[in-house]
Scaffold this active site. Structure first.
Site, PDB file in Angstrom:
ATOM      1  CD  GLU A 145     -10.072   6.658   9.312  1.00  0.00           C
ATOM      2  OE1 GLU A 145      -9.565   5.682   8.743  1.00  0.00           O
ATOM      3  OE2 GLU A 145      -9.718   7.837   9.108  1.00  0.00           O
ATOM      4  NE  ARG A 191      -0.079   2.413   7.785  1.00  0.00           N
ATOM      5  CZ  ARG A 191      -1.399   2.526   7.672  1.00  0.00           C
ATOM      6  NH1 ARG A 191      -2.025   3.597   8.156  1.00  0.00           N
ATOM      7  NH2 ARG A 191      -2.103   1.565   7.087  1.00  0.00           N
ATOM      8  CD  GLN A 198      -5.355  -1.825   8.853  1.00  0.00           C
ATOM      9  OE1 GLN A 198      -5.550  -0.700   9.278  1.00  0.00           O
ATOM     10  NE2 GLN A 198      -5.296  -2.078   7.572  1.00  0.00           N
ATOM     11  CG  ASP A 211     -12.465   7.130   6.181  1.00  0.00           C
ATOM     12  OD1 ASP A 211     -12.081   6.136   5.519  1.00  0.00           O
ATOM     13  OD2 ASP A 211     -11.827   8.197   6.239  1.00  0.00           O
ATOM     14  CG  ASP A 236      -1.909   1.116   1.256  1.00  0.00           C
ATOM     15  OD1 ASP A 236      -1.794   2.028   0.425  1.00  0.00           O
ATOM     16  OD2 ASP A 236      -2.821   1.078   2.100  1.00  0.00           O
ATOM     17  CB  SER A 258     -10.089   3.451   5.726  1.00  0.00           C
ATOM     18  OG  SER A 258     -10.094   3.909   4.397  1.00  0.00           O
TER      19      SER A 258
END
Length: 331
Positions: free
Chosen positions: A245, A105, A120, A232, A53, A248
């Site tokens: 949030e 990340r 996740q 979202d 991604d 997504s």
């Protein structure tokens, strides 16, 4: 009923036990509701496959395998990998997979809800091309929201004197353009905060395409979500007093939208990669999928003020001092 603004009384040990309870219950219910099988997930992949991604341009962490001339990247999400896996594993129509995805990340800005470590549930499900419409997208969102509702009921029954009900009976749907029309003088994040505070649970549709203002509601990678059929899931977080949030997701690009969206973002160089060629040549199934933040869910249901209360991480001095001042105990 307990005041939502108060701090949860779960101590560190109780929190660790509650985290497992939330995760175990949620993933079982999600799998049963969407007809998903759990699969193993990669921690790193070869960049030349095009399966990683690219997010919105953030560079993936990469390294060379010692003793071999092989460069690999830590995954940033499994959005593309899952679609390829559904084909390789010979899944059938309306069957799907989910994985316990862990990612790094390195360019993330650290704060109460963001860390460099991402955990996740990445899920993906095969659909018919005729399902690529707003009605089907809303059906999937409602099914996922029902999992959130049942998870809340379960964990609140487990800790009845600590946790309170936070979710409404239904999730509210609104497009990003409708939201901009409602609050034209607000930023996208301000709009999210206003609508989430009013509705408590909202799905904002259509993220990535430019709005009437000339800017998208938020940036999205052009090569997995169809920007007209994604969105979202956002809850109102009473503890943080902010929009929150938790997922997504969206119906994925087909052979036409992957090209048009890559053209809009000047990413046509990606189209020669194996994954992109498979989409263009209709070699991959049509799918719907997304990611659901595990630590975000635990934060929300256990009413924590900082993501470091539900996952072990590395924090900068600013975050450490802020948590110390607020008497927030990080794992």
């Amino acid at each position: 009923m307990r005041n939502n603004s108060s701090v949860t009384s779960l101590d560190l040990r109780e929190t660790q036990i509650a985290i497992k309870s939330v995760k175990d219950y949620f993933q079982r219910d999600l799998a049963n509701t969407l007809n998903l099988a759990r699969v193993s997930a990669p921690l790193f992949i070869r960049p030349e496959t095009g399966l990683n991604d690219n997010l919105t341009g953030e560079a993936a962490v990469n390294f060379d395998l010692r003793k071999y001339d092989i460069n690999v990247e830590i995954v940033q999400s499994l959005a593309k990998w899952k679609r390829n896996a559904l084909k390789e594993y010979n899944f059938n129509m309306y069957e799907g997979i989910y994985a316990d995805m862990n990612a790094i990340r390195a360019e993330e800005v650290l704060d109460e809800i963001h860390s460099s470590y991402v955990d996740q549930w990445d899920w993906e499900k095969i659909i018919n091309k005729s399902d690529r419409n707003e009605e089907y997208l809303k059906l999937i969102v409602k099914e996922i929201f029902s999992v959130f509702q049942r998870t809340e009921e379960y964990i609140n029954q487990t800790y009845p004197y600590v946790l309170s009900k936070k979710l409404p009976d239904e999730i509210f749907f609104i497009t990003s353009q409708e939201l901009e029309d409602m609050y034209p003088d607000k930023t996208p994040k301000e709009r999210e905060r206003l609508i989430a505070k009013e509705k408590k649970a909202v799905f904002i549709e259509g993220i990535g395409e430019k709005l009437k203002s000339g800017k998208p509601h938020d940036d999205r990678s052009p090569d997995y979500d169809d920007w007209s059929l994604n969105g979202d899931i956002i809850f109102w977080n009473e503890v943080l007093q902010d929009a929150f949030e938790v997922s997504s997701m969206g119906i994925r690009v087909d052979e036409d939208t992957i090209v048009s969206q890559c053209e809009k973002t000047n990413n046509t160089d990606r189209l020669s990669l194996p994954y992109h060629q498979d989409v263009i040549n209709c070699k991959l199934p049509y799918t719907v999928g997304g990611g659901i933040g595990q630590s975000r869910i635990c934060m929300f249901f256990l009413e924590k003020k900082h993501i470091g209360e539900v996952q072990v991480g590395v924090w900068d001095e600013k975050n450490l001092e802020s948590c110390k001042d607020k008497d927030i105990k990080l794992l």
